[in-house]
Design a protein around this motif. Structure first.
Motif, PDB file in Angstrom:
ATOM      1  N   LYS A  35     -10.302   8.492 -45.155  1.00 53.40           N
ATOM      2  CA  LYS A  35     -11.337   8.243 -46.159  1.00 53.40           C
ATOM      3  C   LYS A  35     -12.132   9.505 -46.516  1.00 53.40           C
ATOM      4  O   LYS A  35     -13.097   9.424 -47.268  1.00 53.40           O
ATOM      5  N   ASP A  36     -11.718  10.671 -46.011  1.00 58.56           N
ATOM      6  CA  ASP A  36     -12.345  11.928 -46.448  1.00 58.56           C
ATOM      7  C   ASP A  36     -11.832  12.307 -47.833  1.00 58.56           C
ATOM      8  O   ASP A  36     -10.683  12.028 -48.191  1.00 58.56           O
ATOM      9  N   TRP A  37     -12.706  12.958 -48.603  1.00 61.04           N
ATOM     10  CA  TRP A  37     -12.337  13.535 -49.893  1.00 61.04           C
ATOM     11  C   TRP A  37     -12.281  15.049 -49.738  1.00 61.04           C
ATOM     12  O   TRP A  37     -12.886  15.611 -48.831  1.00 61.04           O
ATOM     13  N   SER A  38     -11.576  15.715 -50.660  1.00 56.33           N
ATOM     14  CA  SER A  38     -11.575  17.171 -50.628  1.00 56.33           C
ATOM     15  C   SER A  38     -11.528  17.728 -52.045  1.00 56.33           C
ATOM     16  O   SER A  38     -11.053  17.071 -52.979  1.00 56.33           O
ATOM     17  N   LYS A  80      -8.260  15.685 -53.253  1.00 54.73           N
ATOM     18  CA  LYS A  80      -7.426  14.826 -52.408  1.00 54.73           C
ATOM     19  C   LYS A  80      -8.287  13.730 -51.795  1.00 54.73           C
ATOM     20  O   LYS A  80      -9.497  13.894 -51.621  1.00 54.73           O
ATOM     21  N   TYR A  81      -7.629  12.614 -51.457  1.00 52.19           N
ATOM     22  CA  TYR A  81      -8.266  11.525 -50.731  1.00 52.19           C
ATOM     23  C   TYR A  81      -7.386  11.192 -49.536  1.00 52.19           C
ATOM     24  O   TYR A  81      -6.199  10.876 -49.700  1.00 52.19           O
ATOM     25  N   ALA A  88      -2.353  11.915 -47.679  1.00 49.24           N
ATOM     26  CA  ALA A  88      -3.416  12.027 -48.681  1.00 49.24           C
ATOM     27  C   ALA A  88      -2.852  11.796 -50.072  1.00 49.24           C
ATOM     28  O   ALA A  88      -1.714  12.187 -50.376  1.00 49.24           O
ATOM     29  N   TYR A  89      -3.643  11.127 -50.903  1.00 50.52           N
ATOM     30  CA  TYR A  89      -3.380  11.123 -52.334  1.00 50.52           C
ATOM     31  C   TYR A  89      -3.991  12.404 -52.902  1.00 50.52           C
ATOM     32  O   TYR A  89      -5.061  12.835 -52.463  1.00 50.52           O
ATOM     33  N   ARG A  90      -3.329  12.996 -53.886  1.00 46.70           N
ATOM     34  CA  ARG A  90      -3.892  14.197 -54.508  1.00 46.70           C
ATOM     35  C   ARG A  90      -3.804  14.085 -56.021  1.00 46.70           C
ATOM     36  O   ARG A  90      -2.912  13.430 -56.566  1.00 46.70           O
ATOM     37  N   TYR A 263     -13.331  19.563 -47.110  1.00 48.17           N
ATOM     38  CA  TYR A 263     -13.233  18.126 -46.918  1.00 48.17           C
ATOM     39  C   TYR A 263     -14.608  17.565 -46.557  1.00 48.17           C
ATOM     40  O   TYR A 263     -15.367  18.194 -45.825  1.00 48.17           O
TER      41      TYR A 263
END
Length: 264
Positions: A35-38, A80-81, A88-90, A263
């Motif tokens: 659940k981190d974003w970047s 990214k998620y 990760a989704y990017r 992140y």
């Protein structure tokens, strides 16, 4: 000498210990979590600046801009998620509009006093690009490899021009000149696979390198050109200009493959 050797050994040991840990001294996680974003940036301009300021490779010119297939492209938002610790989704997104206007002073036709009039030219365009994909990580330490695939969709229309002239077309100012040159719309679709690595030098902060192999198909629609001339009066005509298509399959990221990611 003995003190120097001892100090050096302790320093190396501390670096080794620091590099092996997955939490900071304050207990913060080093690696990204579910659940981190970047967000990611092209690190090459920062490295160019740092090398120049420290006089390392100070004669090296700034790196060239990345191509449209590169992971980091100018004026592109990259994010990214994290689905989980290893997936990760990017996505990338860009929307830009450009408009320029230029005035040029020219001699007024028929003037004997050096009087001038103004010609004006305008140029406009826009670009929209979106991409989405999935990225998988390998490894458990600070240095993590990754691989994945992403698809891209791009729409653009650049280089359309219009002109206004201070001297009107007339018997004493004949000729043919362009009033509008409208470019066709371009549509691009692409698919690329990528592979790379990230090193997490601080909690949820990394330097990475990525290379990919992509396939891109681009089609450009027909445009129009409007012109005016003199033939016992002012006449105008509009003609179609050609479109085209291109197909590209190649390695990308050759010029800008180093990235800095945060992140949170």
């Amino acid at each position: 000498m003995k003190k120097l050797i001892t100090s050096a050994s302790l320093l190396l040991l501390s670096f080794a210990t620091f590099g092996q840990g997955l939490t900071s001294k304050k207990g913060h996680a080093i690696l990204p979590e579910a659940k981190d974003w970047s967000i990611s940036f092209d690190a090459v301009p920062f490295l160019d600046y740092a090398f120049d300021k420290t006089r390392i490779f100070s004669n090296t010119p700034p790196s060239s801009a990345a191509s449209v297939l590169d992971f980091q492209t100018p004026m592109t938002i990259v994010g990214k998620y994290m689905i989980d610790e290893n997936t990760a989704y990017r996505a990338k997104a860009r929307f830009g509009i450009n408009r320029t206007s230029k005035d040029t002073l020219v001699n007024k036709v028929g003037s004997t006093t050096g009087e001038t009039v103004t010609d004006n030219s305008k140029e406009s365009g826009f670009a929209l690009s979106l991409s989405a994909g999935i990225q998988h990580y390998k490894g458990k330490g600070r240095l993590r490899g990754f691989y994945g695939a992403e698809g891209m969709l791009g729409i653009s229309k650049n280089g359309s021009k219009s002109y206004e002239y201070g001297n009107p077309i007339a018997a004493n100012n004949p000729g043919v000149r362009t009033l509008k040159d409208t470019k066709g719309m371009s549509l691009s679709i692409g698919l690329r696979g990528f592979i790379g690595a990230e090193y997490f030098f601080a909690p949820k902060m990394s330097i990475g390198a990525e290379f990919g192999y992509g396939i891109t198909l681009t089609t450009t629609g027909k445009g129009t050109k409007e012109q005016e001339g003199w033939n016992n009066g002012v006449i105008t005509r509009t003609t179609n200009t050609g479109g085209g298509s291109s197909f590209n399959m190649d390695v990308d990221n050759a010029s800008s493959a180093i990235t800095f990611s945060i992140y949170f």
